[in-house]
Write a protein that holds these residues in place. Structure first.
Motif, PDB file in Angstrom:
ATOM      1  N   TRP A  81       0.839  -1.190   0.000  1.00 15.82           N
ATOM      2  CA  TRP A  81       0.000   0.000   0.000  1.00 15.82           C
ATOM      3  C   TRP A  81       0.877   1.243   0.000  1.00 15.82           C
ATOM      4  CZ3 TRP A  81      -4.406  -1.254   4.032  1.00 15.82           C
ATOM      5  CH2 TRP A  81      -5.089  -2.384   3.596  1.00 15.82           C
ATOM      6  N   TYR A 138      -4.664   5.483   3.067  1.00 16.03           N
ATOM      7  CA  TYR A 138      -5.354   4.307   2.524  1.00 16.03           C
ATOM      8  C   TYR A 138      -6.864   4.551   2.455  1.00 16.03           C
ATOM      9  CZ  TYR A 138      -0.937   2.755   4.535  1.00 16.03           C
ATOM     10  OH  TYR A 138       0.382   2.662   4.896  1.00 16.03           O
ATOM     11  N   LYS A 194      -8.794   5.217  -0.334  1.00 20.31           N
ATOM     12  CA  LYS A 194      -9.479   4.577  -1.458  1.00 20.31           C
ATOM     13  C   LYS A 194      -8.489   3.770  -2.273  1.00 20.31           C
ATOM     14  CE  LYS A 194     -13.528   7.463  -2.219  1.00 20.31           C
ATOM     15  NZ  LYS A 194     -14.319   8.213  -3.241  1.00 20.31           N
ATOM     16  N   GLU A 195      -9.038   3.010  -3.201  1.00 23.54           N
ATOM     17  CA  GLU A 195      -8.202   2.242  -4.122  1.00 23.54           C
ATOM     18  C   GLU A 195      -7.874   3.089  -5.349  1.00 23.54           C
ATOM     19  OE1 GLU A 195     -10.181  -1.323  -5.157  1.00 23.54           O
ATOM     20  OE2 GLU A 195      -9.789  -2.313  -3.235  1.00 23.54           O
ATOM     21  N   CYS A 196      -6.699   2.853  -5.873  1.00 26.24           N
ATOM     22  CA  CYS A 196      -6.289   3.547  -7.100  1.00 26.24           C
ATOM     23  C   CYS A 196      -7.176   3.093  -8.263  1.00 26.24           C
ATOM     24  CB  CYS A 196      -4.822   3.252  -7.392  1.00 26.24           C
ATOM     25  SG  CYS A 196      -4.208   3.919  -8.946  1.00 26.24           S
ATOM     26  N   GLU A 201      -5.597  -0.390  -8.494  1.00 33.68           N
ATOM     27  CA  GLU A 201      -6.516  -0.892  -7.466  1.00 33.68           C
ATOM     28  C   GLU A 201      -5.817  -1.174  -6.139  1.00 33.68           C
ATOM     29  OE1 GLU A 201      -8.550  -4.227  -9.038  1.00 33.68           O
ATOM     30  OE2 GLU A 201      -9.503  -3.113 -10.681  1.00 33.68           O
ATOM     31  N   ARG A 202      -4.748  -0.453  -5.842  1.00 31.83           N
ATOM     32  CA  ARG A 202      -4.093  -0.562  -4.545  1.00 31.83           C
ATOM     33  C   ARG A 202      -4.552   0.590  -3.661  1.00 31.83           C
ATOM     34  NH1 ARG A 202       2.043  -0.416  -4.683  1.00 31.83           N
ATOM     35  NH2 ARG A 202       1.560   1.463  -5.869  1.00 31.83           N
ATOM     36  N   PRO A 203      -4.737   0.387  -2.350  1.00 31.32           N
ATOM     37  CA  PRO A 203      -5.064   1.500  -1.452  1.00 31.32           C
ATOM     38  C   PRO A 203      -3.928   2.514  -1.415  1.00 31.32           C
ATOM     39  CG  PRO A 203      -5.589  -0.606  -0.420  1.00 31.32           C
ATOM     40  CD  PRO A 203      -4.810  -0.921  -1.659  1.00 31.32           C
ATOM     41  N   CYS A 240      -2.826   6.534  -7.578  1.00 32.27           N
ATOM     42  CA  CYS A 240      -1.683   6.563  -6.665  1.00 32.27           C
ATOM     43  C   CYS A 240      -0.502   7.273  -7.328  1.00 32.27           C
ATOM     44  CB  CYS A 240      -1.303   5.147  -6.254  1.00 32.27           C
ATOM     45  SG  CYS A 240      -0.756   4.102  -7.625  1.00 32.27           S
TER      46      CYS A 240
END
Length: 423
Positions: A26, A52, A54-56, A60-62, A82
């Motif tokens: 993350w 952390y 939201k997700e990218c 899709e990573r926090p 991100c």
């Protein structure tokens, strides 16, 4: 302790270790990567930071989410991707536009001849992102496009013409209009009851529902595929007029229109054009508000013309750049005398030499060599005799307004018989 409790402790311990392992990937950041437009004109902008949150939208990573208001009357904005994904493409975390030119990635990659190498699959994308992030932390040049801070596009040479095209398409100032509030959908339907307290705009949308510009996708913007904004800009780029170099290789001069002292001086032109090559002379035409820049080589002249066409701005003044003409080129191709100016724009800017206004001669005085009465030259009332077709005798030399004896303070250049006799 029972077997169930022991198993529960083992399961919780194993789950915690797995969660801790996943958290290593993350992203945590202290400040976002933003363009000047998204940041806003307020130098004292206040942001909220949520680790952390939201997700990218890409990997899709926090990641750490930042939220702020760019200015008065503008909507709140937040980071959408991100920092690792933003660095790989050199884009803003919010608008996903290029940080150097402020253009969509599809336009930038097409102009520079770059190809997309970033994987889009879930497993390959996560593995690729982790490796690129580790390389970024070590200070290595990574990235598929590498514009600005990263490396080159797959090791290929970046086209100079592509950069010049991007400079012509790029905005020179921030576009804060993009930060306005969204349109109130209830007001469009005629059902909004908030009035002036409504935080949304009360106006009709500019684009129709079937307009491609009303259907934009973040992933299409990031990967540079089927972006309607990019396609519109590329169509506009094809319509930009280009300055073709002349066939005559002896022409090594450029015409610069709009040069007006003291706003744009000879030193300003020299400071700008010396980067393209050695300059022989710079001639300033004050009356025509123009200048000629003469180079010593044709290559330097072509580089200057390609770089300055349609984008030369000195001290806030946009200047026009055209190719010069050969010194021996005739202005009148039909055989007229005189040589042409160095540029057609100069000919249009030069004032036309009008013939001086000649008032008609007073009674008793005729123009020498001028048209006479019927049947011959000089047979007017001022001539003597003058048979048809013969020459009359009028004022010697020629007639000028100062020779009119009826004008106040006028003196005759030549004594005229009977001009000063008293009646």
């Amino acid at each position: 302790m029972s077997v169930a409790e022991t198993r529960g402790m083992g399961t919780s311990t194993q789950s915690k270790n797995t969660n801790a392992y996943n958290r290593q990937n993350w992203e945590s950041a202290e400040f976002p990567i933003l363009c000047e437009t998204c940041l806003g004109p307020n130098p004292y902008v206040r942001m909220t930071k949520e680790h952390y949150g939201k997700e990218c939208k890409i990997c899709e990573r926090p990641f750490t989410v930042f939220r702020w208001c760019p200015g008065a009357g503008m909507r709140f904005k937040k980071t959408e991707v991100c920092q690792t994904c933003a660095k790989l493409k050199n884009v803003c975390q919010t608008c996903l536009l290029d940080l150097q030119y402020g253009l969509p990635t599809q336009v930038r990659d097409a102009a520079l001849g770059m190809t997309e190498e970033m994987p889009t699959g879930i497993i390959n994308r996560e593995y690729y992102t982790q490796n690129q992030e580790a390389a970024l932390n070590e200070g290595l040049d990574v990235g598929t496009n590498g514009v600005g801070g990263a490396g080159g596009a797959g090791g290929g040479a970046i086209s100079t013409k592509g950069h010049e095209l991007l400079k012509k398409l790029a905005r020179t100032t921030p576009y804060y209009k993009r930060n306005r509030a969204q349109i109130c959908s209830f007001w469009v339907k005629g059902e909004c009851k908030r009035g002036a307290e409504c935080p949304y705009r009360h106006e009709m949308p500019e684009h129709k529902p079937d307009d491609p510009l009303s259907k934009q996708n973040m992933k299409d913007r990031y990967y540079g595929t089927s972006d309607p904004v990019a396609e519109k800009m590329m169509k506009r780029a094809n319509k930009i007029p280009t300055l073709e170099p002349p066939v005559d290789k002896s022409i090594v001069s450029l015409f610069i229109g709009g040069v007006e002292e003291p706003f744009v001086t000879k030193k300003d032109l020299q400071d700008y054009f010396y980067q393209f090559g050695e300059i022989r002379t710079i001639n300033i035409l004050k009356k025509q508000k123009a200048a000629f820049v003469h180079f010593t080589s044709r290559d330097a002249c072509e580089k200057a013309a390609a770089s300055a066409t349609n984008r030369l701005i000195l001290k806030g003044r946009k200047l026009k750049v055209l190719w010069g003409r050969a010194q021996g080129q005739r202005a009148d191709k039909g055989g007229g005398g005189g040589t042409a100016q160095n540029d057609p724009a100069t000919m249009a800017a030069l004032p036309m030499a009008d013939a001086p206004f000649m008032p008609p001669p007073p009674p008793g005085m005729a123009m020498a060599g001028g048209p006479g009465g019927p049947g011959g030259r000089g047979g007017g009332r001022g001539g003597r005799g003058g048979a048809p077709g013969g020459r009359g005798r009028g004022a010697p030399g020629g007639y000028y307004p100062s020779m009119d004896p009826h004008r106040m303070g006028a003196r005759s250049a030549h004594p005229i018989k009977g001009a000063h006799e008293r009646q």
